[in-house]
Scaffold this active site. Structure first.
Site, PDB file in Angstrom:
ATOM      1  N   GLU A  46       0.829  -1.199   0.000  1.00 23.79           N
ATOM      2  CA  GLU A  46       0.000   0.000   0.000  1.00 23.79           C
ATOM      3  C   GLU A  46       0.871   1.260   0.000  1.00 23.79           C
ATOM      4  O   GLU A  46       1.911   1.316   0.644  1.00 23.79           O
ATOM      5  CB  GLU A  46      -0.909   0.067   1.240  1.00 23.79           C
ATOM      6  CG  GLU A  46      -1.817  -1.123   1.413  1.00 23.79           C
ATOM      7  CD  GLU A  46      -2.949  -1.199   0.428  1.00 23.79           C
ATOM      8  OE1 GLU A  46      -3.214  -0.179  -0.257  1.00 23.79           O
ATOM      9  OE2 GLU A  46      -3.571  -2.264   0.327  1.00 23.79           O
ATOM     10  N   THR A  47       0.394   2.252  -0.737  1.00 24.60           N
ATOM     11  CA  THR A  47       0.912   3.607  -0.637  1.00 24.60           C
ATOM     12  C   THR A  47      -0.258   4.504  -0.263  1.00 24.60           C
ATOM     13  O   THR A  47      -1.313   4.467  -0.912  1.00 24.60           O
ATOM     14  CB  THR A  47       1.544   4.071  -1.955  1.00 24.60           C
ATOM     15  OG1 THR A  47       2.679   3.244  -2.256  1.00 24.60           O
ATOM     16  CG2 THR A  47       1.997   5.526  -1.862  1.00 24.60           C
TER      17      THR A  47
END
Length: 291
Positions: A46-47
Protein backbone atom coordinates in the site's frame (compact mmCIF):
# COMPACT_ATOMS: atom_id res chain seq x y z
CA UNK A 1 7.49 18.71 -8.17
CA UNK A 2 8.54 17.39 -4.77
CA UNK A 3 6.32 15.35 -2.45
CA UNK A 4 7.43 14.37 1.08
CA UNK A 5 7.35 10.59 1.41
CA UNK A 6 7.92 8.24 4.34
CA UNK A 7 8.16 4.50 4.71
CA UNK A 8 6.67 3.11 7.90
CA UNK A 9 6.65 -0.48 9.18
CA UNK A 10 3.25 -0.97 10.81
CA UNK A 11 2.11 -3.34 13.57
CA UNK A 12 5.65 -3.72 14.86
CA UNK A 13 8.20 -1.70 16.80
CA UNK A 14 11.11 -3.33 14.97
CA UNK A 15 12.36 -1.99 11.63
CA UNK A 16 12.08 -4.42 8.71
CA UNK A 17 9.23 -6.41 10.21
CA UNK A 18 5.48 -5.78 10.30
CA UNK A 19 3.88 -4.37 7.16
CA UNK A 20 5.62 -1.55 5.24
CA UNK A 21 3.60 1.30 3.76
CA UNK A 22 4.62 4.42 1.92
CA UNK A 23 2.96 7.65 3.05
CA UNK A 24 2.84 10.78 0.87
CA UNK A 25 1.93 14.22 2.22
CA UNK A 26 0.10 16.23 -0.44
CA UNK A 27 0.33 20.00 -0.05
CA UNK A 28 -1.76 20.41 -3.22
CA UNK A 29 -4.08 18.28 -5.32
CA UNK A 30 -2.29 15.61 -7.34
CA UNK A 31 -3.19 14.64 -10.89
CA UNK A 32 -5.39 11.57 -10.59
CA UNK A 33 -3.16 9.24 -12.60
CA UNK A 34 -0.11 10.11 -10.49
CA UNK A 35 -1.53 8.35 -7.41
CA UNK A 36 -1.35 4.99 -9.17
CA UNK A 37 1.99 5.72 -10.84
CA UNK A 38 3.58 6.55 -7.49
CA UNK A 39 2.10 3.46 -5.83
CA UNK A 40 3.38 1.28 -8.65
CA UNK A 41 6.80 2.89 -8.33
CA UNK A 42 6.88 2.25 -4.57
CA UNK A 43 5.89 -1.40 -5.17
CA UNK A 44 4.67 -1.89 -1.60
CA UNK A 45 1.37 -3.50 -0.69
CA UNK A 46 0.00 0.00 0.00
CA UNK A 47 0.91 3.61 -0.64
CA UNK A 48 -1.17 6.15 1.29
CA UNK A 49 -1.87 9.72 0.25
CA UNK A 50 -2.77 12.24 2.96
CA UNK A 51 -4.34 15.41 1.58
CA UNK A 52 -5.47 18.68 3.11
CA UNK A 53 -9.23 19.21 2.95
CA UNK A 54 -9.12 23.04 3.11
CA UNK A 55 -6.56 25.59 1.90
CA UNK A 56 -5.68 26.71 5.43
CA UNK A 57 -5.07 23.21 6.79
CA UNK A 58 -1.74 22.32 8.37
CA UNK A 59 -0.21 18.88 8.88
CA UNK A 60 0.93 19.92 12.36
CA UNK A 61 -2.24 21.57 13.66
CA UNK A 62 -5.26 20.28 11.70
CA UNK A 63 -7.18 17.26 12.94
CA UNK A 64 -8.99 16.09 9.79
CA UNK A 65 -7.48 14.98 6.48
CA UNK A 66 -8.40 13.10 3.35
CA UNK A 67 -6.79 9.68 2.93
CA UNK A 68 -6.57 7.28 -0.02
CA UNK A 69 -4.77 3.95 -0.43
CA UNK A 70 -3.30 2.37 -3.56
CA UNK A 71 -1.71 -1.01 -4.17
CA UNK A 72 0.73 -1.36 -7.10
CA UNK A 73 -2.32 -2.32 -9.20
CA UNK A 74 -5.30 -0.22 -8.07
CA UNK A 75 -7.06 1.83 -5.38
CA UNK A 76 -8.59 0.00 -2.41
CA UNK A 77 -11.53 1.00 -0.19
CA UNK A 78 -9.84 0.24 3.15
CA UNK A 79 -6.32 -0.34 4.41
CA UNK A 80 -5.58 -0.60 8.11
CA UNK A 81 -1.79 -0.76 8.15
CA UNK A 82 -1.39 2.23 5.82
CA UNK A 83 -3.83 4.18 8.01
CA UNK A 84 -1.69 3.31 11.02
CA UNK A 85 1.39 4.42 9.06
CA UNK A 86 -0.33 7.68 8.05
CA UNK A 87 -1.27 8.48 11.64
CA UNK A 88 2.30 7.71 12.69
CA UNK A 89 3.71 10.20 10.17
CA UNK A 90 1.38 12.91 11.44
CA UNK A 91 1.84 12.14 15.15
CA UNK A 92 5.55 11.26 15.25
CA UNK A 93 7.13 13.04 12.28
CA UNK A 94 4.93 16.11 11.82
CA UNK A 95 4.36 16.32 15.60
CA UNK A 96 0.63 16.86 15.13
CA UNK A 97 -0.76 18.32 18.35
CA UNK A 98 -4.25 16.74 18.26
CA UNK A 99 -5.18 13.82 20.47
CA UNK A 100 -7.39 12.29 17.75
CA UNK A 101 -6.99 12.43 13.97
CA UNK A 102 -9.87 11.89 11.55
CA UNK A 103 -9.38 10.56 8.04
CA UNK A 104 -12.06 10.98 5.37
CA UNK A 105 -11.87 7.84 3.22
CA UNK A 106 -13.81 5.57 0.87
CA UNK A 107 -14.81 3.62 4.01
CA UNK A 108 -16.17 6.69 5.77
CA UNK A 109 -14.48 8.57 8.58
CA UNK A 110 -11.69 6.65 10.33
CA UNK A 111 -10.12 7.89 13.55
CA UNK A 112 -6.69 7.33 15.04
CA UNK A 113 -5.42 8.17 18.51
CA UNK A 114 -2.28 7.58 20.54
CA UNK A 115 -2.36 5.21 23.51
CA UNK A 116 1.05 4.89 25.09
CA UNK A 117 3.43 3.37 22.54
CA UNK A 118 0.53 2.20 20.35
CA UNK A 119 -1.69 3.96 17.83
CA UNK A 120 -5.33 2.89 17.96
CA UNK A 121 -7.41 2.79 14.77
CA UNK A 122 -11.20 3.08 14.86
CA UNK A 123 -12.35 0.85 11.99
CA UNK A 124 -15.66 -0.59 10.78
CA UNK A 125 -16.43 -4.14 11.92
CA UNK A 126 -17.45 -6.55 9.15
CA UNK A 127 -19.31 -9.78 9.88
CA UNK A 128 -18.48 -12.86 7.78
CA UNK A 129 -21.31 -15.30 7.06
CA UNK A 130 -21.34 -19.12 6.78
CA UNK A 131 -20.85 -20.62 3.35
CA UNK A 132 -22.98 -23.54 2.22
CA UNK A 133 -21.25 -26.53 0.65
CA UNK A 134 -22.83 -25.83 -2.73
CA UNK A 135 -20.64 -22.76 -3.19
CA UNK A 136 -18.13 -24.60 -5.34
CA UNK A 137 -16.02 -21.56 -6.23
CA UNK A 138 -15.33 -20.78 -2.59
CA UNK A 139 -14.64 -24.42 -1.79
CA UNK A 140 -12.25 -24.78 -4.69
CA UNK A 141 -10.48 -21.56 -3.82
CA UNK A 142 -10.09 -22.43 -0.14
CA UNK A 143 -9.38 -26.13 -0.24
CA UNK A 144 -7.88 -27.11 -3.58
CA UNK A 145 -5.94 -23.97 -4.41
CA UNK A 146 -5.07 -22.58 -0.98
CA UNK A 147 -4.77 -25.27 1.68
CA UNK A 148 -4.44 -28.55 -0.20
CA UNK A 149 -5.11 -31.53 2.06
CA UNK A 150 -5.43 -29.56 5.28
CA UNK A 151 -8.72 -29.85 7.17
CA UNK A 152 -10.96 -26.78 6.90
CA UNK A 153 -13.05 -26.32 10.04
CA UNK A 154 -15.11 -23.33 8.94
CA UNK A 155 -15.71 -21.22 5.85
CA UNK A 156 -17.12 -17.68 5.99
CA UNK A 157 -17.61 -14.84 3.51
CA UNK A 158 -17.76 -11.08 4.12
CA UNK A 159 -19.87 -9.50 1.34
CA UNK A 160 -18.97 -5.98 2.48
CA UNK A 161 -15.24 -6.54 1.96
CA UNK A 162 -15.35 -9.46 -0.52
CA UNK A 163 -13.04 -11.39 1.76
CA UNK A 164 -13.24 -15.17 2.14
CA UNK A 165 -12.30 -16.47 5.61
CA UNK A 166 -10.97 -20.02 5.85
CA UNK A 167 -10.49 -21.43 9.34
CA UNK A 168 -8.16 -24.39 9.63
CA UNK A 169 -8.78 -27.19 12.09
CA UNK A 170 -8.08 -26.46 15.75
CA UNK A 171 -5.89 -29.57 15.73
CA UNK A 172 -3.17 -27.66 13.88
CA UNK A 173 -0.36 -25.71 15.51
CA UNK A 174 0.71 -22.22 14.44
CA UNK A 175 3.69 -23.73 12.61
CA UNK A 176 1.34 -25.44 10.14
CA UNK A 177 -0.06 -22.09 9.07
CA UNK A 178 3.38 -20.48 8.99
CA UNK A 179 4.91 -23.22 6.86
CA UNK A 180 1.99 -23.59 4.44
CA UNK A 181 3.19 -22.99 0.88
CA UNK A 182 0.56 -20.85 -0.84
CA UNK A 183 0.77 -20.02 -4.55
CA UNK A 184 -1.53 -17.02 -4.52
CA UNK A 185 -1.14 -16.49 -8.27
CA UNK A 186 -3.20 -19.66 -8.74
CA UNK A 187 -6.19 -17.96 -7.07
CA UNK A 188 -6.80 -15.75 -10.11
CA UNK A 189 -8.02 -18.44 -12.55
CA UNK A 190 -9.94 -20.13 -9.70
CA UNK A 191 -11.96 -17.00 -8.87
CA UNK A 192 -12.92 -14.74 -11.76
CA UNK A 193 -16.42 -13.71 -10.64
CA UNK A 194 -15.25 -10.64 -8.71
CA UNK A 195 -16.98 -11.90 -5.55
CA UNK A 196 -13.69 -12.60 -3.77
CA UNK A 197 -10.97 -9.96 -3.50
CA UNK A 198 -9.06 -11.33 -0.51
CA UNK A 199 -8.43 -14.72 1.13
CA UNK A 200 -7.89 -15.00 4.88
CA UNK A 201 -6.45 -18.18 6.39
CA UNK A 202 -6.90 -18.30 10.14
CA UNK A 203 -6.25 -20.59 13.07
CA UNK A 204 -7.30 -20.57 16.71
CA UNK A 205 -4.57 -19.57 19.15
CA UNK A 206 -2.89 -21.99 21.49
CA UNK A 207 -3.12 -21.37 25.24
CA UNK A 208 0.11 -23.28 25.86
CA UNK A 209 3.57 -23.51 24.32
CA UNK A 210 6.01 -20.79 23.29
CA UNK A 211 3.36 -18.77 21.41
CA UNK A 212 0.75 -18.69 24.16
CA UNK A 213 -1.18 -15.46 24.56
CA UNK A 214 -2.44 -14.94 21.02
CA UNK A 215 -6.14 -15.62 20.55
CA UNK A 216 -5.81 -16.36 16.85
CA UNK A 217 -3.39 -16.37 13.92
CA UNK A 218 -3.84 -15.49 10.28
CA UNK A 219 -2.31 -15.01 6.85
CA UNK A 220 -3.81 -12.89 4.08
CA UNK A 221 -3.62 -13.03 0.28
CA UNK A 222 -4.98 -10.54 -2.26
CA UNK A 223 -3.60 -11.27 -5.75
CA UNK A 224 -6.74 -9.64 -7.22
CA UNK A 225 -5.28 -6.36 -5.94
CA UNK A 226 -1.74 -7.21 -7.02
CA UNK A 227 -0.68 -8.32 -3.51
CA UNK A 228 0.31 -11.99 -3.36
CA UNK A 229 0.67 -12.01 0.43
CA UNK A 230 0.20 -9.02 2.72
CA UNK A 231 2.41 -9.18 5.83
CA UNK A 232 0.02 -7.66 8.43
CA UNK A 233 -3.47 -6.58 7.40
CA UNK A 234 -5.70 -4.22 9.38
CA UNK A 235 -8.66 -4.55 6.99
CA UNK A 236 -8.60 -8.35 7.24
CA UNK A 237 -8.76 -8.00 11.02
CA UNK A 238 -11.90 -5.89 10.67
CA UNK A 239 -13.40 -9.23 9.52
CA UNK A 240 -11.35 -11.53 11.77
CA UNK A 241 -12.23 -9.49 14.87
CA UNK A 242 -15.94 -10.06 14.31
CA UNK A 243 -15.48 -13.78 13.69
CA UNK A 244 -13.16 -14.60 16.58
CA UNK A 245 -14.99 -12.38 19.06
CA UNK A 246 -18.10 -14.46 18.38
CA UNK A 247 -16.24 -17.78 18.39
CA UNK A 248 -14.30 -17.13 21.59
CA UNK A 249 -16.95 -15.11 23.42
CA UNK A 250 -14.63 -12.20 24.19
CA UNK A 251 -14.21 -8.63 23.02
CA UNK A 252 -10.55 -8.06 23.89
CA UNK A 253 -8.29 -10.06 21.60
CA UNK A 254 -4.60 -10.33 20.78
CA UNK A 255 -3.81 -11.43 17.24
CA UNK A 256 -0.69 -12.31 15.32
CA UNK A 257 -0.43 -12.39 11.53
CA UNK A 258 2.24 -14.98 10.88
CA UNK A 259 3.64 -13.96 7.53
CA UNK A 260 7.39 -14.01 7.04
CA UNK A 261 7.65 -10.48 8.47
CA UNK A 262 4.91 -10.95 11.07
CA UNK A 263 3.06 -8.48 13.23
CA UNK A 264 0.88 -8.18 16.35
CA UNK A 265 -2.51 -6.48 16.68
CA UNK A 266 -4.41 -5.57 19.86
CA UNK A 267 -8.15 -5.69 19.25
CA UNK A 268 -11.14 -4.31 21.13
CA UNK A 269 -14.56 -5.11 19.62
CA UNK A 270 -17.03 -2.36 20.49
CA UNK A 271 -20.80 -2.48 20.90
CA UNK A 272 -21.43 0.15 18.21
CA UNK A 273 -20.42 -1.96 15.23
CA UNK A 274 -16.83 -0.70 15.21
CA UNK A 275 -13.50 -2.17 16.26
CA UNK A 276 -10.40 -0.60 17.79
CA UNK A 277 -7.20 -2.11 16.38
CA UNK A 278 -3.95 -0.99 17.97
CA UNK A 279 -0.40 -1.46 16.78
CA UNK A 280 3.10 -0.08 17.05
CA UNK A 281 5.18 1.45 14.24
CA UNK A 282 8.75 2.00 13.09
CA UNK A 283 9.58 4.86 10.68
CA UNK A 284 12.38 3.56 8.44
CA UNK A 285 12.66 6.14 5.65
CA UNK A 286 12.14 9.87 5.14
CA UNK A 287 12.61 11.65 1.83
CA UNK A 288 11.08 13.36 -1.17
CA UNK A 289 9.62 12.16 -4.44
CA UNK A 290 11.01 14.35 -7.20
CA UNK A 291 9.48 14.48 -10.68
Amino acid sequence: MQIPIFMVDAFTNQPFSGNPAAVCLLENDLDEDLHQKIATEMNLSETAFIRKLRPGDDFTKSSCFGLRWFTPANEVPLCGHATLASAAVLFHVQKNTNSVLTFVTLSGELKARQAGDHIVLDLPLYSPYPQVSQNLIHLRLSRTVAVGDLVVQDLRYSPDTKKLLVRLSDAYERSVLEELQVSAQRFLPAEKTGKVKGLILTLKGNSSGKHKGHDFYSRYFAPWYGVLEDPVTGSAHAVLSSYWSEQLGKKELLAFQCSRRGGELKISVRDDGRVDIAGQIAVVLKGNLTF
